[in-house]
Design a protein around this motif. Structure first.
Motif, PDB file in Angstrom:
ATOM      1  N   GLU A 196       0.946  -1.122  -0.095  1.00 22.48           N
ATOM      2  CA  GLU A 196       0.085  -0.051   0.070  1.00 22.48           C
ATOM      3  C   GLU A 196       0.811   1.191   0.054  1.00 22.48           C
ATOM      4  O   GLU A 196       1.898   1.014   0.636  1.00 22.48           O
ATOM      5  N   MET A 197       0.617   2.205  -0.887  1.00 24.04           N
ATOM      6  CA  MET A 197       1.286   3.387  -0.955  1.00 24.04           C
ATOM      7  C   MET A 197       0.584   4.746  -0.580  1.00 24.04           C
ATOM      8  O   MET A 197      -0.650   4.488  -0.987  1.00 24.04           O
ATOM      9  N   LYS A 198       1.227   5.543   0.331  1.00 22.74           N
ATOM     10  CA  LYS A 198       0.268   7.143   0.485  1.00 22.74           C
ATOM     11  C   LYS A 198       1.272   7.982   0.493  1.00 22.74           C
ATOM     12  O   LYS A 198       2.328   8.051   1.281  1.00 22.74           O
ATOM     13  N   LEU A 199       0.893   8.783  -0.474  1.00 19.74           N
ATOM     14  CA  LEU A 199       1.828  10.082  -0.536  1.00 19.74           C
ATOM     15  C   LEU A 199       1.346  11.287  -0.999  1.00 19.74           C
ATOM     16  O   LEU A 199       0.275  10.946  -1.876  1.00 19.74           O
ATOM     17  N   PRO A 200       1.624  12.417  -1.174  1.00 19.72           N
ATOM     18  CA  PRO A 200       1.036  13.464  -1.931  1.00 19.72           C
ATOM     19  C   PRO A 200       1.384  13.399  -3.296  1.00 19.72           C
ATOM     20  O   PRO A 200       2.349  12.859  -3.661  1.00 19.72           O
ATOM     21  N   THR A 201       0.258  14.132  -4.128  1.00 25.14           N
ATOM     22  CA  THR A 201       0.468  13.589  -5.430  1.00 25.14           C
ATOM     23  C   THR A 201       1.571  14.679  -6.097  1.00 25.14           C
ATOM     24  O   THR A 201       1.860  14.372  -7.324  1.00 25.14           O
ATOM     25  N   HIS A 202       2.119  15.474  -5.406  1.00 25.74           N
ATOM     26  CA  HIS A 202       3.179  16.597  -5.890  1.00 25.74           C
ATOM     27  C   HIS A 202       4.672  15.919  -5.425  1.00 25.74           C
ATOM     28  O   HIS A 202       5.551  16.961  -5.293  1.00 25.74           O
ATOM     29  N   THR A 203       4.790  14.769  -5.002  1.00 26.89           N
ATOM     30  CA  THR A 203       6.024  14.279  -4.543  1.00 26.89           C
ATOM     31  C   THR A 203       6.819  13.765  -5.565  1.00 26.89           C
ATOM     32  O   THR A 203       6.361  13.061  -6.638  1.00 26.89           O
ATOM     33  N   GLY A 204       8.339  14.109  -5.766  1.00 28.32           N
ATOM     34  CA  GLY A 204       9.092  13.640  -6.537  1.00 28.32           C
ATOM     35  C   GLY A 204       9.065  14.010  -8.048  1.00 28.32           C
ATOM     36  O   GLY A 204       8.329  15.264  -8.231  1.00 28.32           O
ATOM     37  N   THR A 205       9.358  13.414  -8.983  1.00 26.16           N
ATOM     38  CA  THR A 205       9.154  13.691 -10.354  1.00 26.16           C
ATOM     39  C   THR A 205       7.508  13.559 -10.775  1.00 26.16           C
ATOM     40  O   THR A 205       6.922  12.430 -10.482  1.00 26.16           O
ATOM     41  N   HIS A 206       6.877  14.608 -11.216  1.00 29.90           N
ATOM     42  CA  HIS A 206       5.386  14.839 -11.186  1.00 29.90           C
ATOM     43  C   HIS A 206       5.099  15.685 -12.518  1.00 29.90           C
ATOM     44  O   HIS A 206       5.802  16.466 -12.978  1.00 29.90           O
ATOM     45  N   VAL A 207       3.977  15.464 -12.703  1.00 29.47           N
ATOM     46  CA  VAL A 207       3.242  16.826 -13.508  1.00 29.47           C
ATOM     47  C   VAL A 207       2.116  17.218 -13.168  1.00 29.47           C
ATOM     48  O   VAL A 207       1.042  16.219 -12.529  1.00 29.47           O
ATOM     49  N   ASP A 208       1.640  18.444 -12.949  1.00 33.54           N
ATOM     50  CA  ASP A 208       0.402  18.864 -12.389  1.00 33.54           C
ATOM     51  C   ASP A 208      -0.655  18.661 -13.477  1.00 33.54           C
ATOM     52  O   ASP A 208      -0.599  18.827 -14.812  1.00 33.54           O
ATOM     53  N   ALA A 209      -1.791  18.365 -12.815  1.00 31.50           N
ATOM     54  CA  ALA A 209      -3.053  18.624 -13.411  1.00 31.50           C
ATOM     55  C   ALA A 209      -3.435  19.748 -13.792  1.00 31.50           C
ATOM     56  O   ALA A 209      -3.186  20.748 -13.138  1.00 31.50           O
ATOM     57  N   PRO A 210      -4.352  20.062 -14.734  1.00 28.37           N
ATOM     58  CA  PRO A 210      -4.932  21.322 -15.054  1.00 28.37           C
ATOM     59  C   PRO A 210      -5.664  21.977 -13.885  1.00 28.37           C
ATOM     60  O   PRO A 210      -5.580  23.339 -13.608  1.00 28.37           O
ATOM     61  N   GLY A 211      -6.062  21.023 -13.065  1.00 28.68           N
ATOM     62  CA  GLY A 211      -6.957  21.511 -11.877  1.00 28.68           C
ATOM     63  C   GLY A 211      -6.160  22.066 -10.729  1.00 28.68           C
ATOM     64  O   GLY A 211      -6.594  22.445  -9.723  1.00 28.68           O
ATOM     65  N   HIS A 212      -4.895  21.867 -10.802  1.00 24.47           N
ATOM     66  CA  HIS A 212      -3.928  21.936  -9.612  1.00 24.47           C
ATOM     67  C   HIS A 212      -4.037  23.588  -9.195  1.00 24.47           C
ATOM     68  O   HIS A 212      -4.038  23.893  -8.205  1.00 24.47           O
ATOM     69  N   VAL A 213      -3.997  24.601 -10.222  1.00 20.29           N
ATOM     70  CA  VAL A 213      -4.014  26.047  -9.921  1.00 20.29           C
ATOM     71  C   VAL A 213      -5.103  26.743 -10.508  1.00 20.29           C
ATOM     72  O   VAL A 213      -5.265  27.794 -10.421  1.00 20.29           O
ATOM     73  N   PHE A 214      -5.823  26.067 -11.229  1.00 20.04           N
ATOM     74  CA  PHE A 214      -7.418  26.730 -11.665  1.00 20.04           C
ATOM     75  C   PHE A 214      -8.562  25.943 -11.251  1.00 20.04           C
ATOM     76  O   PHE A 214      -8.911  24.759 -11.597  1.00 20.04           O
ATOM     77  N   ASP A 215      -9.312  26.480 -10.281  1.00 25.35           N
ATOM     78  CA  ASP A 215     -10.346  26.012  -9.419  1.00 25.35           C
ATOM     79  C   ASP A 215     -11.474  25.483 -10.572  1.00 25.35           C
ATOM     80  O   ASP A 215     -12.182  24.361 -10.123  1.00 25.35           O
ATOM     81  N   HIS A 216     -11.839  26.203 -11.539  1.00 24.06           N
ATOM     82  CA  HIS A 216     -12.910  25.878 -12.524  1.00 24.06           C
ATOM     83  C   HIS A 216     -12.300  24.423 -13.353  1.00 24.06           C
ATOM     84  O   HIS A 216     -13.321  23.717 -13.542  1.00 24.06           O
ATOM     85  N   TYR A 217     -11.148  24.424 -13.506  1.00 23.20           N
ATOM     86  CA  TYR A 217     -10.800  23.094 -14.282  1.00 23.20           C
ATOM     87  C   TYR A 217     -11.024  21.892 -13.389  1.00 23.20           C
ATOM     88  O   TYR A 217     -11.292  20.724 -13.586  1.00 23.20           O
ATOM     89  N   PHE A 218     -10.484  22.202 -11.926  1.00 22.07           N
ATOM     90  CA  PHE A 218     -10.663  21.164 -10.949  1.00 22.07           C
ATOM     91  C   PHE A 218     -12.023  20.648 -10.769  1.00 22.07           C
ATOM     92  O   PHE A 218     -12.306  19.592 -10.664  1.00 22.07           O
ATOM     93  N   ASP A 219     -13.014  21.812 -10.530  1.00 20.71           N
ATOM     94  CA  ASP A 219     -14.281  21.391 -10.385  1.00 20.71           C
ATOM     95  C   ASP A 219     -15.021  20.550 -11.551  1.00 20.71           C
ATOM     96  O   ASP A 219     -15.876  19.488 -11.477  1.00 20.71           O
ATOM     97  N   ALA A 220     -14.461  20.796 -12.874  1.00 28.08           N
ATOM     98  CA  ALA A 220     -14.845  20.180 -14.144  1.00 28.08           C
ATOM     99  C   ALA A 220     -14.333  18.738 -14.317  1.00 28.08           C
ATOM    100  O   ALA A 220     -14.509  18.023 -15.053  1.00 28.08           O
ATOM    101  N   GLY A 221     -13.250  18.515 -13.260  1.00 23.85           N
ATOM    102  CA  GLY A 221     -12.611  16.928 -13.452  1.00 23.85           C
ATOM    103  C   GLY A 221     -11.383  17.062 -14.213  1.00 23.85           C
ATOM    104  O   GLY A 221     -10.967  15.703 -14.641  1.00 23.85           O
ATOM    105  N   PHE A 222     -10.854  18.062 -14.544  1.00 28.67           N
ATOM    106  CA  PHE A 222      -9.496  17.961 -15.362  1.00 28.67           C
ATOM    107  C   PHE A 222      -8.293  17.482 -14.609  1.00 28.67           C
ATOM    108  O   PHE A 222      -7.654  18.127 -13.847  1.00 28.67           O
TER     109      PHE A 222
END
Length: 222
Positions: free
Chosen positions: A100-126
């Motif tokens: 089982e693994m549990k860690l923040p989604t912004h750990t290590g090498t990662h790519v940000d989702a469109p909804g990371h800093v744009f709340d309307h994208y987050f609400d729309a499921g991007f």
């Protein structure tokens, strides 16, 4: 029939292993009512995991950082900490090892989702599975950035990034300082300034929407 033969071969193979005299331990206790399935490894069983960064004679490069408990995470002095558990282990009687693994989604090498800093994208499921994999995979230009500056418009102009380049990886002072190998999050990392990002959009074929750039740290902005 081949099934009995295969079963017999499997039985003979598995029965040739001998259990350890003291197979249980504090880390892998034996579950009451189960059989100790641990086995002793012969001297010839010197198994060493192979982890590569370069594949197919340099056609593919794995630039991801391996997760460790001491790698930095955003705004933390304590590092990632424990992120991996083994609730089911063959050493304590389970049929298979299950982690089982549990860690923040912004750990290590990662790519940000469109909804990371744009709340309307987050609400729309991007989320990240809406990103274009063709953009994230392919040839990339690796450039060394001057070590005495953030990624400003002046720094971007000095790099002379050719037209037609779709993906750029920026190697900065972060690499020299080995920030991704330090437990404590360092707020003095090199990142993009607003005018540096805007210069790329205005003067190259790299656009933040539909194109890709990469930076060697936990965040892209300073």
């Amino acid at each position: 029939m081949t099934f009995p033969s295969l079963f017999l071969a499997f039985f003979l193979l598995t029965s040739s292993f001998s259990p350890l005299a003291a197979g249980s331990s504090a880390a892998y206790p034996i579950i009451p009512g189960t059989v100790d399935t641990s086995v002793s490894a012969a001297p010839s069983d010197d198994l060493i995991p192979v982890r590569r960064e370069v594949y197919d004679d340099g056609k593919l490069f794995d630039i991801t950082h391996r997760y460790t408990s001491d790698m930095p995470v955003w705004e933390s002095d304590d590092g990632l900490g424990q992120f991996l558990w083994l609730p089911k282990s063959m050493k304590n009687g389970s049929l298979a090892n299950n982690s089982e693994m549990k860690l923040p989604t912004h750990t290590g090498t990662h790519v940000d989702a469109p909804g990371h800093v744009f709340d309307h994208y987050f609400d729309a499921g991007f989320d990240v599975d809406t990103l274009d994999l063709e953009v994230l995979n392919g040839p990339a230009l690796l450039v060394d950035v001057p070590r005495d500056t953030n990624l400003t418009a002046e720094a971007m102009k000095s790099l002379n990034i050719p037209q037609g380049v779709r993906r750029v990886l920026f190697r900065t002072l972060n690499t020299d300082r080995k920030l991704m190998f330090k437990k404590q999050f360092d707020t003095s990392y090199v990142g993009f300034t607003k005018d540096g990002a805007q210069w790329l959009v205005d003067n190259t074929d790299i656009k933040f929407v539909g194109k890709l750039l990469g930076l060697n740290n936990t965040s892209i902005g300073p």
